[in-house]
Design an enzyme around this catalytic site. Sequence first.
Site, PDB file in Angstrom:
ATOM      1  N   LYS A 214       0.818  -1.220   0.000  1.00  0.00           N
ATOM      2  CA  LYS A 214       0.000   0.000   0.000  1.00  0.00           C
ATOM      3  C   LYS A 214       0.849   1.265   0.000  1.00  0.00           C
ATOM      4  O   LYS A 214       2.056   1.239   0.224  1.00  0.00           O
ATOM      5  CB  LYS A 214      -0.969  -0.020   1.179  1.00  0.00           C
ATOM      6  CG  LYS A 214      -2.123  -0.993   0.951  1.00  0.00           C
ATOM      7  CD  LYS A 214      -3.179  -0.889   2.026  1.00  0.00           C
ATOM      8  CE  LYS A 214      -4.376  -1.775   1.692  1.00  0.00           C
ATOM      9  NZ  LYS A 214      -5.389  -1.771   2.766  1.00  0.00           N
ATOM     10  N   ARG A 248      -3.574  -9.725   5.296  1.00  0.00           N
ATOM     11  CA  ARG A 248      -4.062  -9.842   3.911  1.00  0.00           C
ATOM     12  C   ARG A 248      -2.926  -9.380   3.001  1.00  0.00           C
ATOM     13  O   ARG A 248      -2.545  -8.217   3.024  1.00  0.00           O
ATOM     14  CB  ARG A 248      -5.313  -8.981   3.721  1.00  0.00           C
ATOM     15  CG  ARG A 248      -5.920  -9.022   2.328  1.00  0.00           C
ATOM     16  CD  ARG A 248      -7.151  -8.119   2.262  1.00  0.00           C
ATOM     17  NE  ARG A 248      -7.764  -8.112   0.944  1.00  0.00           N
ATOM     18  CZ  ARG A 248      -7.409  -7.309  -0.055  1.00  0.00           C
ATOM     19  NH1 ARG A 248      -6.424  -6.419   0.143  1.00  0.00           N
ATOM     20  NH2 ARG A 248      -8.004  -7.365  -1.222  1.00  0.00           N
TER      21      ARG A 248
END
Length: 270
Positions: A214, A248
Amino acid sequence: MIIGKKEFDTDRHTYIMGILNVTPDSFSDGGRFLHPDAALRHAEEMIKDGADILDIGGESTRPGHTQITDEEEISRTAPVVEKLKQEFDIPVSIDTYKSSVAEAALQAGADLVNDIWGLKYDTRMAALIARYGAACCLMHNRKEPVYQDFLTDFMEDMKECIRLATEAAIAKDRIILDPGVGFGKTYEMNLKIIREVGQMQELGYPILLGTSRKSVIGLTLNLPADQREEGTLATTVYGMLHGCSFVRVHDVAANRRAIQMTEAIVRHLS
């Protein structure tokens, strides 16, 4: 907790949710697994690498993404969910905030609904999850990163997600919470919620940390999405040490090794 037919010991182990995006435009792997055959091959690879759950997404939720129709999202995801449940003995999650997409996936055999709006976008979502007896992951999100006091407001937002789930009669042992790294937060807020993720344990539910590749990692290390594996691993280990039961991730094998090594140090010798 139980997801599908699998029992997860969330107090003693950190499990891996492998990311499978069947989209043309995801920020990290857009288009690579859009074809069902490519998706199944990648799913098999992630399972061999140690994934405990597969998370199927049909619409990119990266900043500035374009929303697609429910029908298009269903056409991308439901056939893949059905094929995965036929081919592999592993819990499957549908990554959607739309009840019609979730229902199509649940009918196809999905075991968990991963809702980036924590039941707040679609008023039908909570009742749907309860009716199917499915598990859910409720993520923190806001349209804008505006808070009076970030951590206090964050915790109140999470309690609201829990309230919606409880009122819909979703069983407590079917709920996971996600702090929502990268959603409705500034760069500094993303770093802060990772640092303070352990505070979420007081809410009484397993925590899933989703930081893989991210922007918070890219901005910190000044690296593009395909070079953020080490940064992701650092957050995985940190999350483990602060009570996260799930991570995740895109890079399953590397994260599994990081978890295995950390558990050997922290848990197996305690």
